[in-house]
Each structure stands twice: as C-alpha cells, then as structure tokens.
Design an enzyme around this catalytic site. Structure first.
Site, mmCIF file in Angstrom:
data_model
loop_
_atom_site.group_PDB
_atom_site.id
_atom_site.type_symbol
_atom_site.label_atom_id
_atom_site.label_comp_id
_atom_site.label_asym_id
_atom_site.label_seq_id
_atom_site.Cartn_x
_atom_site.Cartn_y
_atom_site.Cartn_z
ATOM 1 N N LYS A 290 -23.509 41.264 -61.076
ATOM 2 C CA LYS A 290 -22.486 40.243 -60.831
ATOM 3 C C LYS A 290 -23.107 38.845 -60.756
ATOM 4 O O LYS A 290 -22.506 37.880 -61.219
ATOM 5 C CB LYS A 290 -21.652 40.558 -59.591
ATOM 6 C CG LYS A 290 -22.403 40.416 -58.287
ATOM 7 C CD LYS A 290 -21.516 40.645 -57.084
ATOM 8 C CE LYS A 290 -22.320 41.011 -55.849
ATOM 9 N NZ LYS A 290 -23.579 40.309 -55.619
ATOM 10 N N ARG B 241 -17.252 40.144 -48.885
ATOM 11 C CA ARG B 241 -17.810 41.495 -48.971
ATOM 12 C C ARG B 241 -17.106 42.444 -48.012
ATOM 13 O O ARG B 241 -17.451 43.630 -47.968
ATOM 14 C CB ARG B 241 -19.297 41.442 -48.610
ATOM 15 C CG ARG B 241 -20.237 41.546 -49.808
ATOM 16 C CD ARG B 241 -21.643 41.523 -49.247
ATOM 17 N NE ARG B 241 -22.655 42.013 -50.121
ATOM 18 C CZ ARG B 241 -23.396 41.246 -50.908
ATOM 19 N NH1 ARG B 241 -23.180 39.970 -50.999
ATOM 20 N NH2 ARG B 241 -24.379 41.787 -51.607
ATOM 21 N N ARG C 156 -35.486 44.688 -60.962
ATOM 22 C CA ARG C 156 -35.053 43.338 -60.574
ATOM 23 C C ARG C 156 -36.185 42.523 -59.961
ATOM 24 O O ARG C 156 -37.006 43.042 -59.213
ATOM 25 C CB ARG C 156 -33.952 43.454 -59.518
ATOM 26 C CG ARG C 156 -32.628 43.585 -60.132
ATOM 27 C CD ARG C 156 -31.549 42.904 -59.392
ATOM 28 N NE ARG C 156 -31.344 43.309 -58.002
ATOM 29 C CZ ARG C 156 -30.193 43.091 -57.389
ATOM 30 N NH1 ARG C 156 -29.210 42.496 -58.023
ATOM 31 N NH2 ARG C 156 -30.047 43.456 -56.139
ATOM 32 N N ARG D 150 -37.334 42.019 -54.451
ATOM 33 C CA ARG D 150 -36.687 41.736 -53.170
ATOM 34 C C ARG D 150 -36.938 42.896 -52.217
ATOM 35 O O ARG D 150 -36.900 44.047 -52.622
ATOM 36 C CB ARG D 150 -35.177 41.589 -53.371
ATOM 37 C CG ARG D 150 -34.787 40.214 -53.793
ATOM 38 C CD ARG D 150 -33.371 40.157 -54.284
ATOM 39 N NE ARG D 150 -32.398 40.830 -53.424
ATOM 40 C CZ ARG D 150 -31.078 40.733 -53.618
ATOM 41 N NH1 ARG D 150 -30.610 40.017 -54.607
ATOM 42 N NH2 ARG D 150 -30.253 41.368 -52.818
ATOM 43 N N ARG E 232 -27.450 50.094 -49.297
ATOM 44 C CA ARG E 232 -26.577 49.006 -49.753
ATOM 45 C C ARG E 232 -25.406 49.552 -50.583
ATOM 46 O O ARG E 232 -24.301 49.035 -50.502
ATOM 47 C CB ARG E 232 -27.389 47.989 -50.558
ATOM 48 C CG ARG E 232 -28.374 47.231 -49.671
ATOM 49 C CD ARG E 232 -29.352 46.420 -50.485
ATOM 50 N NE ARG E 232 -28.718 45.313 -51.151
ATOM 51 C CZ ARG E 232 -29.170 44.760 -52.275
ATOM 52 N NH1 ARG E 232 -30.248 45.225 -52.855
ATOM 53 N NH2 ARG E 232 -28.549 43.739 -52.790
#
Ligand code: AMP
Length: 210
Positions: free
Chosen positions: A13, A88, A123, A156, A167
């Site tokens: 996103k 969220r 990522r 991260r 998550r």
C-alpha cells in the site's frame, strides 16, 4: 482528492500510495514513517510508540489520531492527501469522520497472507528518510543505499518473520473491519496486488481516477 490506502503489512500500500501521490501531486501521509521518525528522535510519544511497533502491535489510537490531526492541518494538505496506514482501527476511522474530513475513496490493496509472508523478507527501508524499497520488486539503484538521500537501507525491525505474523493477525482483527466500515459508505475499491508492482500501479491509478 482525499484518499485512504488500506492493506495488510507488506501488501504494497505504501508503494502504491507513493505512485498516486506523485501522479496527483498530493502528499502521502504515512503514520508509520512519522512514528519511526519520532522514535528515532527519542520524542516522548516516539519512545512510547517504539515498543508497540517493535512488537508488531498497534500504537494507541490517542497518539496516532493526535499525530494525524496535526499533519493534515499543514498547508500542503489543502488540495488533498493520501493516508497511508491510517486509519487502522474503527475508532480511528470514527475520529476522522468526527473531524469532518471528507474521504473520497478508500483503496484496498489485497494480497493473500501467504504471498505477504514471502514478500516482506525482501523489504528494506532507508534509515535516513524512511523511503521504502524491495530487493526484488523495487531495488535501490545501489544495493544498501537510498536513491533519495544516500542513507543506509535496512530491514525494519518489525519485518522479522515472527513479528510479521503478529502484524498480520492484528491486521485481520483490528484493521480488516474497516473494509466493511467504508464499504457501507460506498467508498471501498479493492485492487488485487499483482506480482508486478507496475501492474498493480496501473490498476491503482485506474481505480483512483474512475
Ligand atoms: P507501517 O509503516 O504503516 O507498516 O506502520 C508501522 C507500525 O507503526 C505499525 O505496525 C504500528 O505499530 C504503527 N502504526 C502506524 N500507523 C498506525 C496507526 N494508524 N494506528 C496504530 N499504529 C500505527
């Protein structure tokens, strides 16, 4: 145009929000980036937020709503904005409605959990400016170095495999109900996150402009 980008962690996103931000020339507001910056600077709320972020949990609604209120009051948001990672939770969406902020569309980037688990390991994020990359789908020009600011790109902390599982669970429990929330308002548009980022971008831009 005021847009919300919704999607599980690692669905892409943020990448898509960036594409639309450039195409429409409106700012991309990532609450995750604002929180990471605050944590790095050691501000009071940043330190509070860091513990939750590192564990893959959500930061409290109070903190995030406060951050968002301040950010969208800034001048560059006058002609519209893209919310990337906010709301969220349903209370966050209700807070947005209570601020009388009109949301035009909510774009959901949909990707199956199994695909996400594979993707997230690639990522990388810039330690300096927060820009995001992916070693396979969106590599920086020089490996390990940010194209935008020359900072180091790193994994991260919350992209470690066990944190990603947490998550994803949090996403399904707390964030996915927003699909219903905005669906009822007639604002939800779902874009299937394709294998090629560029293909998803085409679908996303078409969804925004439709
Ligand atoms: P992101 O960069 O959007 O994946 O966000 C990274 C982390 O920041 C999340 O896992 C949460 O811990 C925190 N965070 C970002 N946005 C929010 C939000 N709207 N509400 C609560 N926590 C958030």
């Amino acid at each position: 145009m005021n847009l919300i980008f919704l999607g599980a962690p690692g669905a892409g996103k943020g990448t898509q929000a960036e594409v639309v931000s450039e195409a429409l020339n409106i700012p991309q507001i990532s609450t995750g980036n604002i929180l990471r910056e605050a944590a790095k600077n050691g501000t009071e709320y940043g330190l509070k937020a860091k513990a939750a972020m590192d564990a893959g949990a959500l930061v409290s609604d109070d903190i995030v709503i406060g951050i968002l209120k301040e950010r969208i009051a800034e001048d560059d948001c006058q002609n519209g904005f893209i919310l990337d990672g906010f709301p969220r939770t349903v209370p966050q969406a209700e807070a947005l409605d209570a601020m009388n902020i009109k949301i035009d569309k909510v774009i959901e980037i949909a990707v199956p959990d199994e695909t996400i688990k594979q993707r997230v390991s690639g990522r990388r994020v810039c330690e300096g400016c927060g820009a995001s990359y992916h070693i396979e789908y969106k590599p920086s020009k020089v490996e390990g170095t940010c194209d935008k600011c020359g900072g180091n790109t790193v994994i991260r902390k919350d992209d470690q495999p066990e944190t990603v599982l947490e998550r994803l669970a949090v996403y399904h429990e707390k964030t996915a109900p927003l699909k219903d929330y905005y669906g009822k308002q007639g604002k939800l548009v779902t874009v299937e996150g394709q294998e090629e980022v560029a293909d998803t971008s085409k679908l996303t831009l078409a969804a925004v402009k439709a």
